[in-house]
Design an enzyme around this catalytic site. Sequence first.
Site, PDB file in Angstrom:
ATOM      1  N   LYS A 198      61.483  76.277 -46.477  1.00  0.00           N
ATOM      2  CA  LYS A 198      62.618  76.479 -45.571  1.00  0.00           C
ATOM      3  C   LYS A 198      63.487  77.654 -45.996  1.00  0.00           C
ATOM      4  O   LYS A 198      64.298  78.145 -45.208  1.00  0.00           O
ATOM      5  CB  LYS A 198      63.445  75.204 -45.466  1.00  0.00           C
ATOM      6  CG  LYS A 198      62.738  74.081 -44.719  1.00  0.00           C
ATOM      7  CD  LYS A 198      63.633  72.862 -44.585  1.00  0.00           C
ATOM      8  CE  LYS A 198      62.969  71.754 -43.777  1.00  0.00           C
ATOM      9  NZ  LYS A 198      61.867  71.103 -44.493  1.00  0.00           N
ATOM     10  N   CYS A 256      64.346  64.887 -38.093  1.00  0.00           N
ATOM     11  CA  CYS A 256      63.592  65.949 -38.766  1.00  0.00           C
ATOM     12  C   CYS A 256      62.314  65.456 -39.428  1.00  0.00           C
ATOM     13  O   CYS A 256      61.571  66.254 -40.003  1.00  0.00           O
ATOM     14  CB  CYS A 256      64.491  66.646 -39.774  1.00  0.00           C
ATOM     15  SG  CYS A 256      65.908  67.422 -38.968  1.00  0.00           S
ATOM     16  N   HIS A 263      65.167  75.653 -41.139  1.00  0.00           N
ATOM     17  CA  HIS A 263      64.818  74.249 -40.889  1.00  0.00           C
ATOM     18  C   HIS A 263      64.261  74.132 -39.474  1.00  0.00           C
ATOM     19  O   HIS A 263      65.011  74.156 -38.495  1.00  0.00           O
ATOM     20  CB  HIS A 263      66.076  73.398 -41.057  1.00  0.00           C
ATOM     21  CG  HIS A 263      65.819  71.932 -41.107  1.00  0.00           C
ATOM     22  ND1 HIS A 263      64.608  71.362 -40.783  1.00  0.00           N
ATOM     23  CD2 HIS A 263      66.641  70.890 -41.444  1.00  0.00           C
ATOM     24  CE1 HIS A 263      64.680  70.057 -40.910  1.00  0.00           C
ATOM     25  NE2 HIS A 263      65.907  69.747 -41.313  1.00  0.00           N
ATOM     26  N   THR A 294      70.919  71.893 -48.301  1.00  0.00           N
ATOM     27  CA  THR A 294      72.214  71.218 -48.256  1.00  0.00           C
ATOM     28  C   THR A 294      72.480  70.626 -49.631  1.00  0.00           C
ATOM     29  O   THR A 294      71.548  70.284 -50.356  1.00  0.00           O
ATOM     30  CB  THR A 294      72.251  70.100 -47.204  1.00  0.00           C
ATOM     31  OG1 THR A 294      71.252  69.127 -47.508  1.00  0.00           O
ATOM     32  CG2 THR A 294      72.022  70.657 -45.803  1.00  0.00           C
ATOM     33  N   THR A 311      73.874  60.019 -41.326  1.00  0.00           N
ATOM     34  CA  THR A 311      73.557  61.392 -41.733  1.00  0.00           C
ATOM     35  C   THR A 311      73.338  61.562 -43.230  1.00  0.00           C
ATOM     36  O   THR A 311      72.595  62.454 -43.636  1.00  0.00           O
ATOM     37  CB  THR A 311      74.675  62.365 -41.283  1.00  0.00           C
ATOM     38  OG1 THR A 311      75.936  61.938 -41.840  1.00  0.00           O
ATOM     39  CG2 THR A 311      74.766  62.405 -39.767  1.00  0.00           C
ATOM     40  N   GLU A 369      66.849  64.426 -52.949  1.00  0.00           N
ATOM     41  CA  GLU A 369      65.389  64.559 -52.964  1.00  0.00           C
ATOM     42  C   GLU A 369      64.878  64.824 -54.378  1.00  0.00           C
ATOM     43  O   GLU A 369      63.861  64.268 -54.797  1.00  0.00           O
ATOM     44  CB  GLU A 369      64.929  65.673 -52.032  1.00  0.00           C
ATOM     45  CG  GLU A 369      63.405  65.765 -51.946  1.00  0.00           C
ATOM     46  CD  GLU A 369      62.888  66.738 -50.901  1.00  0.00           C
ATOM     47  OE1 GLU A 369      61.682  66.699 -50.615  1.00  0.00           O
ATOM     48  OE2 GLU A 369      63.692  67.540 -50.379  1.00  0.00           O
ATOM     49  N   HIS A 413      61.278  68.603 -48.572  1.00  0.00           N
ATOM     50  CA  HIS A 413      62.125  68.735 -47.385  1.00  0.00           C
ATOM     51  C   HIS A 413      63.092  69.888 -47.625  1.00  0.00           C
ATOM     52  O   HIS A 413      63.255  70.740 -46.766  1.00  0.00           O
ATOM     53  CB  HIS A 413      62.857  67.427 -47.117  1.00  0.00           C
ATOM     54  CG  HIS A 413      63.635  67.422 -45.847  1.00  0.00           C
ATOM     55  ND1 HIS A 413      63.053  67.667 -44.622  1.00  0.00           N
ATOM     56  CD2 HIS A 413      64.958  67.223 -45.599  1.00  0.00           C
ATOM     57  CE1 HIS A 413      63.978  67.611 -43.669  1.00  0.00           C
ATOM     58  NE2 HIS A 413      65.140  67.345 -44.240  1.00  0.00           N
ATOM     59  N   PHE A 470      68.049  62.656 -40.060  1.00  0.00           N
ATOM     60  CA  PHE A 470      69.210  61.836 -39.725  1.00  0.00           C
ATOM     61  C   PHE A 470      68.744  60.444 -39.303  1.00  0.00           C
ATOM     62  O   PHE A 470      67.670  60.266 -38.727  1.00  0.00           O
ATOM     63  CB  PHE A 470      69.997  62.467 -38.575  1.00  0.00           C
ATOM     64  CG  PHE A 470      70.866  63.638 -38.979  1.00  0.00           C
ATOM     65  CD1 PHE A 470      70.936  64.068 -40.291  1.00  0.00           C
ATOM     66  CD2 PHE A 470      71.620  64.306 -38.027  1.00  0.00           C
ATOM     67  CE1 PHE A 470      71.746  65.141 -40.649  1.00  0.00           C
ATOM     68  CE2 PHE A 470      72.431  65.379 -38.368  1.00  0.00           C
ATOM     69  CZ  PHE A 470      72.498  65.796 -39.683  1.00  0.00           C
TER      70      PHE A 470
END
Length: 406
Positions: A327, A159, A332, A301, A266, A308, A297, A392
């Site tokens: 987002k 990403c 995303h 999640t 991940t 972040e 970003h 990832f």
Amino acid sequence: MKKIVVTGMGAVTPVGIGVENYWNNITAGASGIDTIKTFDPSELAVQIAGEVKDFNPSDYLPKDLIRKTDPFMQYAYIAAEEAMKQSGIKIEPERTGIVMGTAMAGIATIAYTQEALTGASHKKVGPRFIPKILGNIAAANIAIDYNIQGPSFTVSTACSSGGDAINTACMCMQSGKADIMLAVGAESVLCPLVIYSLANAKALSRRNDSPSTASRPFDVTRDGFVIGEGGGALVLETEEHALARGAKIYAEIRGCGNTDDAYHVTAPHPEGAIACMKQAITEAGINPSDIGYINAHGTATNKGDTVETSSIKKVFGNTLPYVSSTKGATGHMMGAGGITETITCVKAIETGTVPPTINLNEVDPECAGIDFVANTAKKAEINFAMSNAFGFGGQNSSIIVGKYGK
């Protein structure tokens, strides 16, 4: 170091096709997330996505190109075409290059082709299958039609691919290999195969009954990200080249960061993001306090948002800028996001408007202390803005754009 400037932008997104449509809807707080229309999702646990709306490829592309391209390639081509038109650039074949960023290239075409093959009595796969799934063919189609003969790279860093496409394009110009570079990012991964995997990993929101409010970055009730799709493109030039042709300069690429967490496939680790942001700030030759806005970003999640947030706090201390995640509106967009979100930063500088994080009604206590521009855009003079994209594999990308002349 040579100054690298932005002279053209293009966008294909769930909230609008074209940069102005995208920007107007993002700042108005619109959502591009809805029930999936591309296929029947009724048997899936996750039935929502940020699809590109009202998209008829024949409105933009010749029939032959449509037949031989995957949707992610079409989004890339259309965004690149808009960016080149806006820039007014005249291609100088051997001094113009292209870098394409995509996380999963033609995975949807792979999945649907295998499904058709498995159920078919005559085992036949079309001759266009391989060129439709290769990530680099998106750049190849653009290069062929516009006679771009300079450096050509396709980066696939999950990403962060879009942000790394910008970084790679800048390195090509800094090394003297080109005067003009197209940085393009695109993604279209909507198929049951991808959704099943991400849903089973508990990475996706399951708010099928309320698609427009499903993506909730930094909110205490967030339950995962929403898949988005689209494309973005930037025309980048050395300042010398842009000035020589009298180009309109929208912003300057001041600094690029790229690091790897070296931690987990991940799960993110804050040290990698911290190092990446610091690297970009150092390259930009500015202080953290100079940055007025971060397009985070911010995928919604649980772990991603908290990591972040903690990273931003450690880098910026008591000089925290505005932070928002678009987002919430687009979902995303993976490889496309690093480009479209950098465009968001350019537009924030250009218009003095900070776009909102929609669907943010109660900030997670672990993310508290930052102004996430909840639900409504704010006016502010922004001289420098940062776009973060993390992926990832522990991939980290940070791009800093600045008001030209600052």
